[in-house]
Scaffold this active site. Structure first.
Site, PDB file in Angstrom:
ATOM      1  N   LYS A 172      48.608  49.126  37.437  1.00  0.00           N
ATOM      2  CA  LYS A 172      47.437  49.203  36.568  1.00  0.00           C
ATOM      3  C   LYS A 172      46.186  49.510  37.385  1.00  0.00           C
ATOM      4  O   LYS A 172      46.006  48.992  38.492  1.00  0.00           O
ATOM      5  CB  LYS A 172      47.271  47.867  35.836  1.00  0.00           C
ATOM      6  CG  LYS A 172      46.128  47.814  34.827  1.00  0.00           C
ATOM      7  CD  LYS A 172      46.117  46.449  34.135  1.00  0.00           C
ATOM      8  CE  LYS A 172      45.058  46.343  33.050  1.00  0.00           C
ATOM      9  NZ  LYS A 172      45.117  45.029  32.349  1.00  0.00           N
ATOM     10  N   SER A 209      45.257  45.260  27.518  1.00  0.00           N
ATOM     11  CA  SER A 209      44.499  46.313  28.174  1.00  0.00           C
ATOM     12  C   SER A 209      45.322  47.172  29.122  1.00  0.00           C
ATOM     13  O   SER A 209      44.858  48.216  29.574  1.00  0.00           O
ATOM     14  CB  SER A 209      43.333  45.702  28.955  1.00  0.00           C
ATOM     15  OG  SER A 209      43.810  44.876  30.031  1.00  0.00           O
ATOM     16  N   SER A 253      47.079  41.039  27.808  1.00  0.00           N
ATOM     17  CA  SER A 253      47.057  42.429  28.262  1.00  0.00           C
ATOM     18  C   SER A 253      48.345  42.937  28.877  1.00  0.00           C
ATOM     19  O   SER A 253      48.486  44.135  29.109  1.00  0.00           O
ATOM     20  CB  SER A 253      45.907  42.634  29.256  1.00  0.00           C
ATOM     21  OG  SER A 253      44.668  42.535  28.594  1.00  0.00           O
TER      22      SER A 253
END
Length: 457
Positions: free
Chosen positions: A78, A155, A179
């Site tokens: 990420k 997210s 997330s």
């Protein structure tokens, strides 16, 4: 080339890499050919960068050097994690200062095992959103629907997409209020939310230092168990029988406003557990509605992000995505006494939750109550705000109570999109959750509730 990845678990692939029947470069090539730029999984897709790492892993194997179970495994990261040689944007419109390329312990664990970093996946700006949208960059496709552009979950919006397209076999995300679990649930993958403090946050752009946790997404629970052992060191035991397992069923809060088919899939999964001998009963976690109401008002996440941006990245404030800004402003004027009182309340409710969970072996609930909405439906700010909070509802309260959780796929809803079952346990029960999740996965596969992935694309 499909053989090295299709129908193969991480455990099997790692074994083949170790015995030389599969070479890291061949695996890297087999996954890279699956890259679909139109799916927008990556902010920084780095094929040449990955190939160099695969060559290093290959050379090490050839020299008889085995540095860990993840050696040669393609892994996406990420775009909050610092990775040397790759920029960090954290979902913002421009690169963060070079200091945010510094690698922390989690990425160093990958490096130490000669894993192959495939690139940096998209994130909601500063990780503050549950649907996965962005004003600044193309929104990743939820590739479980190739005709309608649906929310990928946030997210960690590109993490699940990277697994489904097959460019990564393990994805690093972060989970503050959901997330990791939301994108995993939305994309039919597995997501592990670790206990706060178990894995280091050093080298990761913060959202809420009080709640942020590194986490992983995988194609199966067995893959998650394998990766967890490689990253953490604790062994995941095997659960052979579910007879007399005490399963708590979450209260109605977790089932409110579910999309058609979501509650039905949960009921089917629960029925399968009961048929396997598990003992079922209702169990309420304390203060869920209260915690969710606080989150509507910014909780402690918004003020902590506001402090970070104001003090560390003030030049990034003027360009914030308006939807991130709106949520940020909800907590920016919070008095210090109220911020501290909220933390005290979280801790008290968390202690009560641990006491409640002692009555069962695991608590189960829908991971996300809604189907992944079409991106077109999110153009209206009010609709976005409502659905964003709904997407976060069942995961955020688990985070605020200080618990750990695992989500695994259990079929499709009425829209044909994946449904996730959330397994919830007390702090530091990750290995137990993974053990139960793996047993559930086998049961659900045997009963046709869940189909094991035969391919990754």
């Amino acid at each position: 080339m499909s053989g090295p990845v299709d129908g193969q678990s991480l455990r099997e692939i790692s074994r083949q890499l170790a015995d030389g029947s599969l070479r890291p470069v061949a695996l890297c090539e087999a996954t890279q050919v699956r890259h679909e730029p139109s799916l927008n999984a990556y902010k920084s897709w780095a094929p040449a960068y990955a190939r160099r790492q695969a060559e290093a892993a290959d050379a090490a194997f050839s020299a008889g050097i085995h540095l860990g179970a993840l050696q040669g495994i393609p892994i996406s990261v990420k775009d909050l994690y610092g990775v040397a040689g790759l920029p960090t944007f954290a979902g913002s419109p421009r690169e963060l200062p070079a200091a945010w390329r510094r690698e922390g312990p989690m990425v160093r664990r990958l490096r130490g095992q000669l894993a192959v970093v495939t690139g940096k996946t998209h994130t909601v700006e500063f990780a503050f959103g549950g649907l996965g949208t962005s004003m600044h960059w193309p929104v990743p496709w939820n590739s479980r629907d190739r005709t309608v552009h649906r929310a990928p979950g946030g997210s960690s919006s590109g993490a699940g997409a990277s697994l489904v397209e097959g460019t990564a076999l393990l994805a690093f995300g972060t989970d503050t209020g959901g997330s990791v679990r939301i994108p995993a649930s939305f994309t039919g993958t597995v997501g592990l939310k670790t206990t706060w403090g178990r894995w280091s946050l050093d080298g990761i752009v913060p959202l809420s230092p009080s709640l942020d946790t590194p986490g992983i997404l995988t194609r199966s629970v067995d893959d998650a168990a394998f990766a967890f052992e490689a990253l953490d060191g604790e062994t995941v035991p095997d659960v052979e029988s579910l007879a007399n397992l005490r399963v708590g069923i979450a209260e109605s809060f977790f089932f409110d406003e579910t999309s058609p088919g979501v509650a039905e899939r949960i009921d089917e999964a629960i029925g399968a557990l009961e048929a396997a001998g598990a003992s079922l009963g209702p169990l309420a976690l304390p203060g869920c509605a209260e915690l969710f109401d606080l989150y509507h008002r910014g909780g402690i996440v918004a003020p902590e992000l506001f402090r970070f941006l104001t003090c560390d990245l003030p030049e990034w404030l003027p360009t914030l995505d308006p939807r991130v800004r709106a949520r940020l402003e909800a907590g920016s004027a919070l008095p210090a006494w109220e911020y501290l009182q909220r933390k005290v309340r979280y801790a008290a409710l968390g202690a009560a939750a641990i006491e409640a969970l002692a009555k069962v072996d695991v608590l189960v609930a829908p991971t996300v109550p809604i189907t992944p909405p079409p991106i077109a439906d999110l153009a209206d700010d009010a609709t976005y705000a409502r659905l964003n909070m709904l997407a976060l509802r069942n995961t955020c309260v688990v985070s605020f109570l200080g618990l750990c959780a695992l989500t695994l796929p259990i079929g499709s809803d009425a829209a044909g999109m994946p449904v996730g079952l959330q397994l919830i346990g007390p702090p530091h029960s990750e290995a137990r959750l993974l053990a139960l999740g793996r047993a559930f996965e086998r049961l659900f596969a045997a009963r046709g509730i869940w189909e094991p992935p035969t391919h990754v694309a």
